[in-house]
Design a protein around this motif. Structure first.
Motif: not given
Length: 99
Positions: A25-29, A64-65, A74-75
């Motif tokens: 996983p990456a820090w930035n989705p 992931v959290k 962002v939403e």
């Protein structure tokens, strides 16, 4: 073909691929989304399946959290989901190309 998130996120069109396995996983989705988008491109004729591997009770699970928190922010800020933005971009591209 196996790619890291860094390699899979830059300038590749992998429309022959139909499966994406995210192992780190990456820090930035957005980094992960960009990697997935390399397979899910215009010209892709098959469904693209994404499998994300996360080790329970690990740093990855915490990442992931953090990703979820960033996506929620962002939403709230822009009032749309990632799916809405992708559909909008596809419609914009079709309009530009008069398809």
């Amino acid at each position: 073909m196996l790619l890291s998130l860094k390699a899979g996120g830059v300038g590749l069109n992998l429309t022959a691929a139909s499966h994406v396995f995210l192992m780190d996983p990456a820090w930035n989705p957005a980094t992960e989304e960009q990697c997935i988008d390399r397979c899910h491109r215009l010209g892709q004729k098959r469904n693209v399946f994404v499998t994300k591997f996360i080790v329970k009770d690990s740093v990855e699970e915490n990442m992931v959290k953090i990703q979820k928190q960033k996506q929620d922010l962002v939403e709230k800020a822009f009032g749309s989901t990632n799916i809405d933005r992708k559909a909008s971009r596809i419609n914009d591209i079709k309009a530009l190309m008069e398809l």
